[in-house]
Design a protein around this motif. Sequence first.
Motif, PDB file in Angstrom:
ATOM      1  N   VAL A 143      36.400  44.170  36.339  1.00 41.25           N
ATOM      2  CA  VAL A 143      35.909  44.121  35.135  1.00 41.25           C
ATOM      3  C   VAL A 143      36.609  42.676  34.430  1.00 41.25           C
ATOM      4  O   VAL A 143      38.167  42.504  34.680  1.00 41.25           O
ATOM      5  N   GLU A 144      36.303  42.224  33.671  1.00 41.86           N
ATOM      6  CA  GLU A 144      37.616  40.715  32.750  1.00 41.86           C
ATOM      7  C   GLU A 144      38.671  41.764  32.047  1.00 41.86           C
ATOM      8  O   GLU A 144      39.368  40.726  32.535  1.00 41.86           O
ATOM      9  N   HIS A 145      38.463  42.456  31.344  1.00 39.52           N
ATOM     10  CA  HIS A 145      39.604  42.694  30.408  1.00 39.52           C
ATOM     11  C   HIS A 145      39.337  43.511  30.264  1.00 39.52           C
ATOM     12  O   HIS A 145      38.793  44.669  30.109  1.00 39.52           O
ATOM     13  N   ALA A 146      41.048  44.802  31.001  1.00 41.17           N
ATOM     14  CA  ALA A 146      41.603  46.019  30.625  1.00 41.17           C
ATOM     15  C   ALA A 146      42.197  45.801  30.678  1.00 41.17           C
ATOM     16  O   ALA A 146      43.539  44.910  30.798  1.00 41.17           O
ATOM     17  N   GLN A 147      43.190  47.071  30.334  1.00 40.97           N
ATOM     18  CA  GLN A 147      44.327  47.118  29.030  1.00 40.97           C
ATOM     19  C   GLN A 147      44.933  48.103  30.764  1.00 40.97           C
ATOM     20  O   GLN A 147      44.197  48.936  30.498  1.00 40.97           O
ATOM     21  N   ASP A 148      46.792  47.990  30.828  1.00 47.83           N
ATOM     22  CA  ASP A 148      47.109  48.890  31.285  1.00 47.83           C
ATOM     23  C   ASP A 148      47.895  49.747  30.383  1.00 47.83           C
ATOM     24  O   ASP A 148      48.031  50.023  28.867  1.00 47.83           O
ATOM     25  N   ALA A 149      48.498  51.131  30.851  1.00 49.75           N
ATOM     26  CA  ALA A 149      49.215  51.903  29.714  1.00 49.75           C
ATOM     27  C   ALA A 149      50.420  51.173  28.414  1.00 49.75           C
ATOM     28  O   ALA A 149      50.363  52.129  28.313  1.00 49.75           O
ATOM     29  N   SER A 150      50.258  49.733  29.334  1.00 46.48           N
ATOM     30  CA  SER A 150      51.223  49.785  28.102  1.00 46.48           C
ATOM     31  C   SER A 150      51.156  48.490  26.851  1.00 46.48           C
ATOM     32  O   SER A 150      51.730  47.576  26.410  1.00 46.48           O
TER      33      SER A 150
END
Length: 351
Positions: free
Chosen positions: A270-277
Amino acid sequence: MIRNSRRRTEPLDHAELARLLPAPADPQLAANRQDLLEEHLMSEIHRPEHAPAASPVRRPLRRTVLFAAPVAAAAALALVVSLSNSAGTGTVASPQPVKAPVVQIEEGSTVQLASTVHAIAAAATARTTPQPGPGQYIYIKSQVSFMATRHNADTGESVTWVQPLHDREVWKSPDGTKGWLDEPGYQDKGGITLDNDEPRKQLSYKWLAARPADPDAFLESVYSTVSGSRDHDQQAFNEIGSIIREQLVPSGLAASLYEAAGKIPGVVVVEHAQDASGRDGIALARLDPQTGERSEWIFDRDSHQYLGSRGVQVREVNGIKPGTVVERTTILTRAVVDAKNQRPGAGQATA
């Protein structure tokens, strides 16, 4: 309504029963899932006063591995939650949950899978990893948010709530027999013990250090730890994800671990994913065919260092809408310390 009296008087044969009844859930939890269930039991036993009054959804409450437990285990957890709430003593009140965030679902692809796995494996090999010695502990500090969904049986409506983002600290001995968990607001003040006279060794540093460095052989050893009728490919992906999140991977095994993960059927990029920060990265991910949730391991786009994880609902299950973020984590510190409950300081090795 037309009633068929024959149905009331003639017994159903086994084939007809099999068609009418749902498939039985697998009552067996994977060993590390049971550990995490035990660790996080206290984290969900208090429902805030202002949360919606509704019966629990059959999908279990989230915890760090995020992985759906069998219905039988979820029911057992719900029972303990009910009993603990009625007791009203012995635990701190959990912070009030908030509505789960919703994101645009980006489709995964296998086009860049091989090159992405190779880059992540090369970066992991290049990093210096401290080696814990006798009496020392592996220390992981992260920020986490897990799902606490409730379903209103009267109205049929579901609202997906999640814990506010909060700190989680874990100490683990290399052999897995000793440990401590401190998650303020979700356990008694000061945390809870993870000591275990019969450790599940598949997640311990010692167990990992004994694994073969060949990716195929390592993957075979991971598959040997899964069981039951649940999707074995997803279980294997979850097992490796658990290692990445809250364990220290021996430097000689790091490349093989990621290369093995890339060989699991269904894994995509998946090219774009955000962590909790909120850090945007590239992810290795897999969709759980049973829960409809896609588990994502998120890496820095340039350094390919592991940042954290995210669970995104891709297919609606139990009223949880597509795009709902049911899990978020981010790693803050990974280190080796000299004692349980000790935090890393100057001169101590970090990874």
